[in-house]
Design an enzyme around this catalytic site. Structure first.
Site, mmCIF file in Angstrom:
data_model
loop_
_atom_site.group_PDB
_atom_site.id
_atom_site.type_symbol
_atom_site.label_atom_id
_atom_site.label_comp_id
_atom_site.label_asym_id
_atom_site.label_seq_id
_atom_site.Cartn_x
_atom_site.Cartn_y
_atom_site.Cartn_z
ATOM 1 N N PHE A 279 31.957 42.836 62.819
ATOM 2 C CA PHE A 279 31.601 43.695 61.860
ATOM 3 C C PHE A 279 32.931 44.434 62.063
ATOM 4 C CE2 PHE A 279 30.235 48.058 60.563
ATOM 5 C CZ PHE A 279 29.694 47.641 59.335
ATOM 6 N N GLU B 41 27.713 52.000 66.629
ATOM 7 C CA GLU B 41 26.901 52.444 65.369
ATOM 8 C C GLU B 41 26.595 53.581 64.772
ATOM 9 O OE1 GLU B 41 26.185 49.600 64.037
ATOM 10 O OE2 GLU B 41 26.156 48.171 65.372
ATOM 11 N N THR C 7 27.828 57.813 66.261
ATOM 12 C CA THR C 7 27.596 58.919 67.447
ATOM 13 C C THR C 7 26.317 59.345 67.292
ATOM 14 O OG1 THR C 7 28.824 60.641 66.344
ATOM 15 C CG2 THR C 7 29.992 59.124 67.687
#
Length: 380
Positions: A123, A363, A365
């Site tokens: 990703f 993903e 913070t």
């Protein structure tokens, strides 16, 4: 905790735990020290369906539900967080978006090799000037006939060093702001596709995190995922699942730290008795166990909501936020219980401590998750 699970979920846990103890445990410390991706184990994991957990069996996956996904990621991460990271990123933010947004031809082309673990997914969102601010993406994809000419510089790409299929977030309409961001799928081997040097990270060292650069890389227009301008929608949907996976990973790390702390407390003697008999140690272990159980329940709640096709954005963000901070606290206490030995690489809690820290960063913070949760609460 297992008493609250269905029998099928208990079977999944037992099966994955046996595999990890047999195949990953003996090499976990070594691959961390050497920063080596263990292909010899990853290939076996592919045959067991760990890289296509929620993909259908017809597409080469395991056809399991979201709770099983959380359990598998948790159990792998309990032994090797770096490989757990590989599995959750591959499943949640690489494979899932193709399943959810791909057309039939794209699904047939990319999903089976990803689901079987024959190819690894990545990703690619973060850039030097864009991370939490996805709208700051500078990468571009300009139409040229039947192709996009892509120029991109992606950094901190999990699985980047071994990824074959990469979801590249880029601007297809630079003048359209957030609405001009799209996702194109780039495959390793394309002209202009370059994998940068691996990052020398503090934790998760067995995961090959790297930069990926595309320079005048020609990608067929058929590799556009969904439609132009849907990049942020795709990214947000993927991150909902991804946060749940990172929450599960954090639970696995915390559980491992708790187990090691209890084992050490039973063996280590001070003042002529095992330190487990000292109230100060018991207080720490009680706090650790409570944090682990609470985090696990929050992750399973998010997974259950997803499985029932109910909104789970808030639950996923809460699970990731709480579990990542719990893992930080639990591993810190595990090091404290070990005393000086906890700061030595001779004991695994040192590795758990390093691995846990990054779960609060990727993903999104912890601060981003608080924003997501607050917005959900205020919109209710």
């Amino acid at each position: 905790m297992d008493q609250l699970l269905e029998e099928k979920h208990r079977i999944v846990r037992q099966s994955v735990r046996r595999f990890c103890e047999r195949e990953l445990r003996p090499i976990a410390a070594q691959i961390d020290q050497e920063a080596r991706f263990p292909w010899e184990v990853v290939e076996k994991m592919g045959k067991l369906g760990y890289f296509g957990i929620q993909a259908s069996k017809e597409l080469g996956g395991a056809g399991l539900d979201a709770v099983s996904y959380a359990i598998i990621v948790e159990e792998i991460s309990r032994v090797s967080a770096a490989i757990g990271l590989c599995v959750t990123v591959h499943n949640s933010v690489a494979l899932y978006p193709i399943l959810a947004f791909g057309n039939p031809e794209q699904i047939e082309r990319w999903v089976p090799p990803l689901a079987r673990g024959e190819k690894i997914g990545a990703f690619c969102l973060t850039e030097p000037n864009a991370g939490s601010d996805a709208g700051g993406i500078e990468s571009t994809a300009i139409v040229d006939g039947d192709n996009y000419v892509v120029n991109a510089n992606k950094v901190f790409v999990t699985n980047g060093g071994v990824a074959d299929i990469c979801l590249i977030f880029c601007r297809t309409d630079p003048a359209a702001g957030h609405r001009g961001i799209s996702v194109v799928v780039a495959e390793r081997g394309a002209a202009g596709f370059v994998v940068g040097d691996l990052e020398d990270l503090c934790g998760m060292r067995a995961n090959p995190v790297s930069s990926i650069r595309l320079t005048d890389c020609r990608i067929p227009s058929g590799n556009l995922l969904a439609k132009e301008g849907m990049g942020l929608k795709i990214g947000l949907a993927a991150l909902d699942t991804g946060r749940m996976g990172i929450g599960a990973q954090a639970v696995g790390i915390a559980h491992a730290a708790l187990e090691e702390a209890v084992r050490y407390a039973r063996q280590r003697q001070q003042f002529k008795v095992p330190i487990e008999r000292h109230q100060a140690i018991q207080t720490m272990i009680a706090d650790m166990a409570t944090q682990v159980d609470a985090a696990r329940l929050m992750v399973y709640r998010a997974a259950t909501l997803k499985e029932r096709s109910l909104p789970f954005t808030k639950a996923s963000a809460m699970a990731k936020l709480f579990a990542s901070e719990a893992a930080d606290r639990v591993t810190d206490l595990a090091v404290q219980i070990h005393g000086g030995y906890g700061y030595s690489k001779a004991y695994p809690v040192e590795r758990y401590y390093r691995d846990a820290r990054v779960t609060r960063i990727y993903e999104g913070t912890s601060e981003i998750h608080r924003m997501v949760i607050a917005k959900s609460v205020m919109d209710e």
